[in-house]
Design a protein around this motif. Structure first.
Motif, PDB file in Angstrom:
ATOM      1  N   VAL A 123      37.035  20.854  33.360  1.00 40.10           N
ATOM      2  CA  VAL A 123      38.022  21.068  34.426  1.00 40.10           C
ATOM      3  C   VAL A 123      39.360  21.375  33.750  1.00 40.10           C
ATOM      4  N   SER A 124      40.015  22.408  34.201  1.00 37.75           N
ATOM      5  CA  SER A 124      41.283  22.797  33.593  1.00 37.75           C
ATOM      6  C   SER A 124      42.391  21.833  33.983  1.00 37.75           C
ATOM      7  N   LYS A 125      43.541  21.977  33.345  1.00 37.18           N
ATOM      8  CA  LYS A 125      44.688  21.116  33.649  1.00 37.18           C
ATOM      9  C   LYS A 125      45.116  21.256  35.111  1.00 37.18           C
ATOM     10  N   GLY A 126      44.831  22.412  35.694  1.00 40.10           N
ATOM     11  CA  GLY A 126      45.185  22.639  37.088  1.00 40.10           C
ATOM     12  C   GLY A 126      44.186  22.060  38.077  1.00 40.10           C
ATOM     13  N   GLY A 127      43.092  21.480  37.550  1.00 39.99           N
ATOM     14  CA  GLY A 127      42.130  20.804  38.413  1.00 39.99           C
ATOM     15  C   GLY A 127      40.949  21.634  38.873  1.00 39.99           C
ATOM     16  N   LEU A 128      40.721  22.794  38.246  1.00 39.06           N
ATOM     17  CA  LEU A 128      39.593  23.639  38.632  1.00 39.06           C
ATOM     18  C   LEU A 128      38.664  23.881  37.448  1.00 39.06           C
ATOM     19  N   PRO A 129      37.361  24.082  37.712  1.00 35.89           N
ATOM     20  CA  PRO A 129      36.477  24.539  36.643  1.00 35.89           C
ATOM     21  C   PRO A 129      36.837  25.977  36.291  1.00 35.89           C
ATOM     22  N   VAL A 130      36.081  26.607  35.426  1.00 38.16           N
ATOM     23  CA  VAL A 130      36.324  28.016  35.118  1.00 38.16           C
ATOM     24  C   VAL A 130      36.182  28.826  36.408  1.00 38.16           C
ATOM     25  N   ILE A 131      37.147  29.688  36.670  1.00 42.28           N
ATOM     26  CA  ILE A 131      37.090  30.579  37.824  1.00 42.28           C
ATOM     27  C   ILE A 131      36.350  31.836  37.383  1.00 42.28           C
ATOM     28  N   ASN A 132      35.132  32.015  37.873  1.00 42.98           N
ATOM     29  CA  ASN A 132      34.302  33.138  37.451  1.00 42.98           C
ATOM     30  C   ASN A 132      34.506  34.340  38.367  1.00 42.98           C
ATOM     31  N   VAL A 133      35.096  35.389  37.828  1.00 47.20           N
ATOM     32  CA  VAL A 133      35.263  36.644  38.566  1.00 47.20           C
ATOM     33  C   VAL A 133      34.197  37.587  38.009  1.00 47.20           C
ATOM     34  N   SER A 134      32.965  37.386  38.464  1.00 42.68           N
ATOM     35  CA  SER A 134      31.836  38.107  37.896  1.00 42.68           C
ATOM     36  C   SER A 134      31.782  39.541  38.400  1.00 42.68           C
ATOM     37  N   GLY A 135      31.022  40.362  37.680  1.00 42.27           N
ATOM     38  CA  GLY A 135      30.883  41.775  37.992  1.00 42.27           C
ATOM     39  C   GLY A 135      30.804  42.558  36.706  1.00 42.27           C
ATOM     40  N   CYS A 136      30.229  43.745  36.766  1.00 44.33           N
ATOM     41  CA  CYS A 136      30.083  44.558  35.552  1.00 44.33           C
ATOM     42  C   CYS A 136      30.542  45.993  35.843  1.00 44.33           C
ATOM     43  N   PRO A 137      31.886  46.200  35.879  1.00 44.53           N
ATOM     44  CA  PRO A 137      32.933  45.199  35.670  1.00 44.53           C
ATOM     45  C   PRO A 137      33.303  44.515  36.976  1.00 44.53           C
ATOM     46  N   ALA A 138      34.208  43.543  36.890  1.00 40.75           N
ATOM     47  CA  ALA A 138      34.751  42.916  38.088  1.00 40.75           C
ATOM     48  C   ALA A 138      35.683  43.900  38.791  1.00 40.75           C
ATOM     49  N   HIS A 139      35.651  43.881  40.101  1.00 39.96           N
ATOM     50  CA  HIS A 139      36.541  44.754  40.877  1.00 39.96           C
ATOM     51  C   HIS A 139      37.991  44.398  40.540  1.00 39.96           C
ATOM     52  N   PRO A 140      38.846  45.400  40.314  1.00 36.74           N
ATOM     53  CA  PRO A 140      40.239  45.099  39.930  1.00 36.74           C
ATOM     54  C   PRO A 140      40.988  44.269  40.958  1.00 36.74           C
ATOM     55  N   GLU A 141      40.693  44.469  42.237  1.00 36.15           N
ATOM     56  CA  GLU A 141      41.401  43.717  43.265  1.00 36.15           C
ATOM     57  C   GLU A 141      40.980  42.254  43.277  1.00 36.15           C
ATOM     58  N   TRP A 142      39.746  41.960  42.829  1.00 35.19           N
ATOM     59  CA  TRP A 142      39.322  40.560  42.724  1.00 35.19           C
ATOM     60  C   TRP A 142      40.114  39.865  41.625  1.00 35.19           C
ATOM     61  N   THR A 143      40.161  40.498  40.466  1.00 38.71           N
ATOM     62  CA  THR A 143      40.879  39.912  39.328  1.00 38.71           C
ATOM     63  C   THR A 143      42.359  39.738  39.646  1.00 38.71           C
ATOM     64  N   ALA A 144      42.970  40.810  40.126  1.00 33.36           N
ATOM     65  CA  ALA A 144      44.396  40.752  40.453  1.00 33.36           C
ATOM     66  C   ALA A 144      44.664  39.762  41.580  1.00 33.36           C
ATOM     67  N   GLY A 145      43.745  39.693  42.541  1.00 31.86           N
ATOM     68  CA  GLY A 145      43.919  38.795  43.672  1.00 31.86           C
ATOM     69  C   GLY A 145      43.939  37.333  43.264  1.00 31.86           C
ATOM     70  N   VAL A 146      43.052  36.967  42.336  1.00 29.98           N
ATOM     71  CA  VAL A 146      43.008  35.574  41.866  1.00 29.98           C
ATOM     72  C   VAL A 146      44.266  35.247  41.057  1.00 29.98           C
ATOM     73  N   ILE A 147      44.657  36.155  40.179  1.00 29.02           N
ATOM     74  CA  ILE A 147      45.883  35.937  39.397  1.00 29.02           C
ATOM     75  C   ILE A 147      47.072  35.757  40.337  1.00 29.02           C
ATOM     76  N   ARG A 148      47.150  36.618  41.315  1.00 29.86           N
ATOM     77  CA  ARG A 148      48.283  36.575  42.252  1.00 29.86           C
ATOM     78  C   ARG A 148      48.284  35.265  43.049  1.00 29.86           C
ATOM     79  N   SER A 149      47.116  34.815  43.488  1.00 27.44           N
ATOM     80  CA  SER A 149      47.030  33.560  44.244  1.00 27.44           C
ATOM     81  C   SER A 149      47.498  32.382  43.398  1.00 27.44           C
ATOM     82  N   LEU A 150      47.007  32.323  42.165  1.00 23.53           N
ATOM     83  CA  LEU A 150      47.391  31.220  41.282  1.00 23.53           C
ATOM     84  C   LEU A 150      48.885  31.249  40.997  1.00 23.53           C
ATOM     85  N   SER A 151      49.441  32.443  40.841  1.00 28.31           N
ATOM     86  CA  SER A 151      50.878  32.546  40.555  1.00 28.31           C
ATOM     87  C   SER A 151      51.716  32.067  41.732  1.00 28.31           C
TER      88      SER A 151
END
Length: 285
Positions: A123-151
């Motif tokens: 569990v990370s310092k922020g209280g979550l396990p690894v956030i898996n943004v799976s995909g081959c590749p992952a959709h850019p809006e998924w990756t950016a969306g998670v970063i933006r939410s956390l920020s």
């Protein structure tokens, strides 16, 4: 918010995907990349050393690519970061680099087995396990969306595979423009056709895969199934599989039925569908 993006055993596809994000400019105004292989002028080693020495704080650590099971540096960085993201299926599950190498894994998974580099209890310092943004590749809006939410201080709700439910709670099949053909069991005669469902003959994994590819379109305009190519199920732990363009069948039935559909129900409905399919759906392209 400081973001550190590292690449390990990777084709760099998730980096190229992110750079095609339609909202990438606005993302750069919200977060600061301490290091990114395609954005930074300085070297990775210098930045990582400063982080390990406590000179730089990492709010979000993103790892692209599978990792070696003895990568102690990544382990230490994961312990120091507030949040840890595995971007792409290789970083999430080990995926292609781990197919024939037991010394390779994902951050918290080795395909179906939980554990990976960090262990199942991480569990990370922020209280979550690894956030898996799976995909081959992952959709850019998924990756950016998670970063933006956390920020913005918003923790994503995760599914049983550590994936954000915002992007992985619906089947790829949902939103597919071929759904009517699926319901009436009408198959195309060739790949690339504008009509017909690709599930029955061409191995489409849309009804078996969780992703929002047909809702949040790639480059805002398209998806695999809309282009006449089957979904390969690249967001799931068992990707890649043999025979990506074929549907394995037993006694005329798909070996794997859509999620939530019983064998008895499938047999009854498919037989009726074939007989009563509307003529308009049988027209040639």
């Amino acid at each position: 918010m400081n973001v550190l993006w590292l690449q390990r055993l990777s084709c760099c596809g998730n980096t190229h995907s992110l750079l095609n994000c339609e909202t990438f400019d606005s993302l750069l105004r919200e977060v600061s990349f301490l290091f990114h292989p395609s954005l930074s002028a300085e070297g990775e080693e210098e930045v990582v050393e400063d982080v390990l020495k406590g000179k730089l704080k990492v709010d979000i650590l993103l790892v692209e690519g599978a990792v070696k099971v003895d990568d102690e540096r990544i382990k230490e960085l994961c312990r120091m970061a507030d949040y840890v993201m595995a971007v792409g299926s290789c970083a999430s599950y080990g995926n292609i680099p781990a197919l024939k190498d037991d010394s390779v894994c994902g951050l918290q998974y080795r395909f179906k087995e939980k554990g990976g580099l960090l262990g199942s209890d991480f569990v990370s310092k922020g209280g979550l396990p690894v956030i898996n943004v799976s995909g081959c590749p992952a959709h850019p809006e998924w990756t950016a969306g998670v970063i933006r939410s956390l920020s913005r201080g918003i923790k994503p709700e995760l599914d049983s595979w550590g994936r954000p439910k915002e992007f992985y709670s619906s089947l790829t099949h949902w939103g597919c423009t071929r759904n009517e053909y699926f319901e009436w069991k009408i198959e195309p005669e060739s790949l690339g056709s504008k009509k017909g469902c690709l599930f029955y003959n061409y191995g489409c994994r849309g009804p078996l895969t969780y992703s929002s590819c047909n809702v949040i379109l790639w480059n805002g305009v398209n998806s695999k199934t809309r282009a006449g190519t089957p979904c390969f199920g690249c967001t799931e732990f068992d990707f890649p599989r043999a025979g990506l363009f074929e549907t394995k069948q037993f006694a005329g039935l798909p070996a794997e039925l859509p999620i939530g559909v019983s064998k008895r129900g499938y047999i009854m409905l498919s037989g009726i569908a074939k007989v009563f399919a509307p003529e308009r759906l049988k027209l040639e392209d």
